[in-house]
Write an enzyme that holds these catalytic residues in place. Structure first.
Site, PDB file in Angstrom:
ATOM      1  N   LEU A   1       0.648  -1.079  -0.019  1.00  6.54           N
ATOM      2  CA  LEU A   1       0.140   0.482  -0.190  1.00  6.54           C
ATOM      3  C   LEU A   1       1.549   1.566  -0.704  1.00  6.54           C
ATOM      4  O   LEU A   1       1.605   1.237   0.435  1.00  6.54           O
ATOM      5  CB  LEU A   1      -1.319  -0.317   0.666  1.00  6.54           C
ATOM      6  N   ASP A   2      -0.043   2.018  -0.491  1.00 10.48           N
ATOM      7  CA  ASP A   2       1.217   3.298  -0.638  1.00 10.48           C
ATOM      8  C   ASP A   2       1.426   4.437   1.179  1.00 10.48           C
ATOM      9  O   ASP A   2       0.415   3.514   1.819  1.00 10.48           O
ATOM     10  CB  ASP A   2       0.571   4.723  -1.091  1.00 10.48           C
ATOM     11  N   LYS A   3       2.902   4.595   1.236  1.00 14.67           N
ATOM     12  CA  LYS A   3       2.304   4.990   2.227  1.00 14.67           C
ATOM     13  C   LYS A   3       1.372   6.372   2.936  1.00 14.67           C
ATOM     14  O   LYS A   3       1.537   5.915   3.645  1.00 14.67           O
ATOM     15  CB  LYS A   3       3.827   6.133   2.283  1.00 14.67           C
TER      16      LYS A   3
ATOM     17  N   THR B   1      -1.601   5.145   2.233  1.00 17.49           N
ATOM     18  CA  THR B   1      -2.874   5.103   2.566  1.00 17.49           C
ATOM     19  C   THR B   1      -2.512   3.773   3.446  1.00 17.49           C
ATOM     20  O   THR B   1      -2.369   3.109   3.341  1.00 17.49           O
ATOM     21  CB  THR B   1      -3.151   4.136   1.050  1.00 17.49           C
TER      22      THR B   1
ATOM     23  N   ARG C   1      -6.423   6.138  -7.661  1.00 14.14           N
ATOM     24  CA  ARG C   1      -5.913   7.340  -7.422  1.00 14.14           C
ATOM     25  C   ARG C   1      -5.760   7.517  -9.044  1.00 14.14           C
ATOM     26  O   ARG C   1      -6.631   8.962  -9.685  1.00 14.14           O
ATOM     27  CB  ARG C   1      -4.481   8.225  -6.814  1.00 14.14           C
TER      28      ARG C   1
END
Length: 233
Positions: free
Chosen positions: A57-59, A61, A160
């Site tokens: 996961l993105d930082k 998120t 996104r």
């Protein structure tokens, strides 16, 4: 050591909620989930605990993630995620309203590694891969929509970039979204949460048989009830 929200654990894997602002992988500067989990198991007396990230996961998120606890099952878990046998669903707040209340978006996504950004494009070329997701609108206010998103492919920044391409960027997203609106609402992070992780109803591998049909969910994010109540405009 900061507290961990563990949803499930067995000798093979651990499922927990990654907080916003924490990295999902080793090898980068900053706090990361593998090391937090290693600290947790060391505090319980385990020496040299093995933890491996099998999806990311993105930082910025937060949400549900699964980590391997045994080297020999890491590849199996990674393959199950990549094959979408383990199904991931997200909750997001969009700036604007999608044209359809529910739809599958299938497009070509170009990954610009130099600028760390993805774009929906019309024609194939180097760096372009097909991307697909399904969304369903749950509720809306005058300017915002609450949606559930299920990924059919796992491209970088896919949710996104894909939702921004239809004119509905995620609220709070500084890379793909509306920065003026984000500043107005004083949002520090994007309104995107990896909310649900569902395992297949039938699992033949005895190592994971106990997980058959299990669904794990993160706590609903702060914006969920506000959209339903109409208090987040």
């Amino acid at each position: 050591m900061e507290p961990l929200h563990i949803l499930y654990e067995d000798p093979h894997l651990v499922i927990c909620c990654k907080p916003v602002g924490v990295l999902s992988e080793d090898g980068q500067a900053g706090r990361c989930m593998p090391e937090l989990l290693r600290e947790h198991y060391r505090s319980l007396g385990q020496k040299n605990p093995y933890i491996a990230t099998v999806h990311r996961l993105d930082k910025i998120t937060g949400g549900v993630m699964v980590f391997s606890r045994r080297r020999e099952v890491t590849g199996k878990l990674t393959a199950a995620v990549q094959a979408h046998e383990i199904v991931k669903e997200y909750l997001a707040v969009l700036r604007g309203h999608p044209a359809e209340p529910a739809a599958t978006l299938t497009d070509l996504l170009f990954r610009d590694a130099g600028h760390n950004k993805s774009y929906v494009v019309k024609r194939p070329r180097k760096g372009v891969r097909e991307a697909s997701l399904f969304y369903r609108e749950l509720s809306r206010t005058e300017e915002l929509s609450l949606v559930r998103v299920q990924l059919h492919t796992g491209r970088t920044h896919q949710i996104r970039a894909h939702l921004a391409s239809i004119g509905c960027p995620i609220l709070g997203d500084s890379k793909y979204g509306n920065n003026a609106a984000n500043r107005e609402l004083k949002l520090k992070y994007q309104a995107l949460c990896a909310w649900e992780l569902a395992f297949p109803k039938k699992i033949s591998d005895p190592q994971f048989a106990a997980l058959a049909g299990k669904v794990f969910r993160a706590p609903k994010p702060w914006y969920y009830q506000q959209i339903l109540d109409g208090t987040l405009k």
